[in-house]
Scaffold this active site. Structure first.
Site, short mmCIF file in Angstrom:
data_model
loop_
_atom_site.label_atom_id
_atom_site.label_comp_id
_atom_site.label_asym_id
_atom_site.label_seq_id
_atom_site.Cartn_x
_atom_site.Cartn_y
_atom_site.Cartn_z
N ILE A 17 0.65 -1.17 0.01
CA ILE A 17 -0.13 0.02 0.12
C ILE A 17 0.88 1.30 -0.05
O ILE A 17 0.35 2.31 -0.36
CB ILE A 17 -0.88 -0.11 1.27
CG1 ILE A 17 -2.21 0.79 0.91
CG2 ILE A 17 -0.13 0.30 2.44
CD1 ILE A 17 -3.29 0.45 2.02
N ASN A 69 11.71 -8.43 7.14
CA ASN A 69 11.87 -7.83 8.58
C ASN A 69 11.32 -8.71 9.68
O ASN A 69 9.96 -9.06 9.59
CB ASN A 69 11.02 -6.29 8.50
CG ASN A 69 11.70 -5.43 7.42
OD1 ASN A 69 12.49 -5.38 7.14
ND2 ASN A 69 10.73 -4.53 6.96
N GLY A 116 12.62 -3.93 11.99
CA GLY A 116 11.56 -2.87 11.41
C GLY A 116 10.21 -3.77 11.07
O GLY A 116 9.48 -3.02 10.30
N GLN A 117 9.92 -4.72 11.64
CA GLN A 117 8.68 -5.29 11.43
C GLN A 117 7.42 -4.62 12.19
O GLN A 117 7.45 -4.38 13.25
CB GLN A 117 8.65 -6.90 11.68
CG GLN A 117 7.41 -7.59 11.27
CD GLN A 117 7.48 -9.20 11.93
OE1 GLN A 117 8.35 -9.53 12.61
NE2 GLN A 117 6.34 -9.77 11.69
N HIS A 154 5.78 -12.08 6.52
CA HIS A 154 5.70 -11.57 4.85
C HIS A 154 7.10 -11.43 4.44
O HIS A 154 7.96 -10.96 5.30
CB HIS A 154 4.89 -10.27 4.85
CG HIS A 154 5.13 -8.98 5.89
ND1 HIS A 154 5.09 -9.19 7.06
CD2 HIS A 154 5.91 -7.99 5.54
CE1 HIS A 154 5.57 -8.08 7.59
NE2 HIS A 154 6.20 -7.42 6.61
N LEU A 155 7.19 -11.22 3.00
CA LEU A 155 8.45 -10.64 2.67
C LEU A 155 8.18 -9.66 1.47
O LEU A 155 7.16 -9.72 1.20
CB LEU A 155 9.33 -11.93 2.00
CG LEU A 155 8.74 -12.72 0.86
CD1 LEU A 155 8.79 -11.93 -0.57
CD2 LEU A 155 9.68 -13.87 0.68
P1 AMP Z 1 6.85 -4.43 7.57
O1 AMP Z 1 7.46 -3.23 8.07
O2 AMP Z 1 7.79 -5.45 7.05
O3 AMP Z 1 6.15 -4.99 8.80
O4 AMP Z 1 5.92 -4.27 6.67
C1 AMP Z 1 4.66 -4.15 6.61
C2 AMP Z 1 4.28 -3.69 5.06
O5 AMP Z 1 2.99 -3.85 4.72
C3 AMP Z 1 4.67 -2.15 4.78
O6 AMP Z 1 5.35 -1.89 3.75
C4 AMP Z 1 3.35 -1.82 4.77
O7 AMP Z 1 3.17 -0.59 3.69
C5 AMP Z 1 2.55 -2.92 4.18
N1 AMP Z 1 1.00 -2.80 4.36
C6 AMP Z 1 0.24 -2.47 5.72
N2 AMP Z 1 -0.87 -2.67 5.47
C7 AMP Z 1 -1.31 -2.83 4.12
C8 AMP Z 1 -2.32 -3.25 3.13
N3 AMP Z 1 -3.71 -3.05 3.63
N4 AMP Z 1 -2.25 -3.56 1.88
C9 AMP Z 1 -1.01 -3.64 1.41
N5 AMP Z 1 0.05 -3.34 2.03
C10 AMP Z 1 0.00 -2.99 3.34
#
Ligand code: AMP
Ligand code: ZN
Length: 119
Positions: free
Chosen positions: A37, A92, A98-99, A105-106
């Protein structure tokens, strides 16, 4: 019970269930991939196992096959999106990693040169 609540509120579990919209680029029995997003590169895809695992640290020996297929799935998506000049996969893990979203997820990032070291 706690685990159940974590799953029902988990944003990525809700994407798997179709309760939150996403721009999907891939889906099979075990994995879903969709556009981030808040993209950090021209191509920024999130690839997740449908199974709710909080982070790489919560994965068990029993998940080893799933983890292998997960990374291979990301490679297939990179091929499908024609990232033939290269790409970066980021997992992350934990607060210092930074998670933010607590569902494994990757990040599949491509379409530009990546810097090193990462921030
Ligand atoms: P992390 O920092 O590795 O936990 O990354 C989480 C990622 O999820 C971030 O890059 C967000 O922009 C992404 N994210 C959060 N909510 C959504 C959503 N509803 N749809 C798509 N991506 C998302
Ligand atoms: Zn989840």
């Amino acid at each position: 019970m706690e685990e159940k609540n974590a799953m029902s509120e988990c944003i990525f579990c809700r994407i798997v269930k179709g309760e939150i919209p996403s721009k999907k680029v891939y889906e099979d029995e075990n994995f879903v991939a969709f556009h981030d997003i808040d993209p950090q590169a021209p191509v920024h895809i999130i690839v997740i196992p449908k199974k709710h695992i909080e982070s790489l640290n919560e994965a068990t020996e029993e998940d080893a096959k799933l983890l292998g297929e997960w990374v291979f799935t990301a490679r297939k998506i990179a091929e499908k999106l024609k990232l033939d000049k290269g790409y970066r996969i980021v997992i992350n893990t934990g607060p210092q990693g930074g998670q933010v979203v607590l569902h494994l997820h990757l990040h599949l990032l491509g379409g530009r040169n990546m810097g090193w070291p990462p921030g």
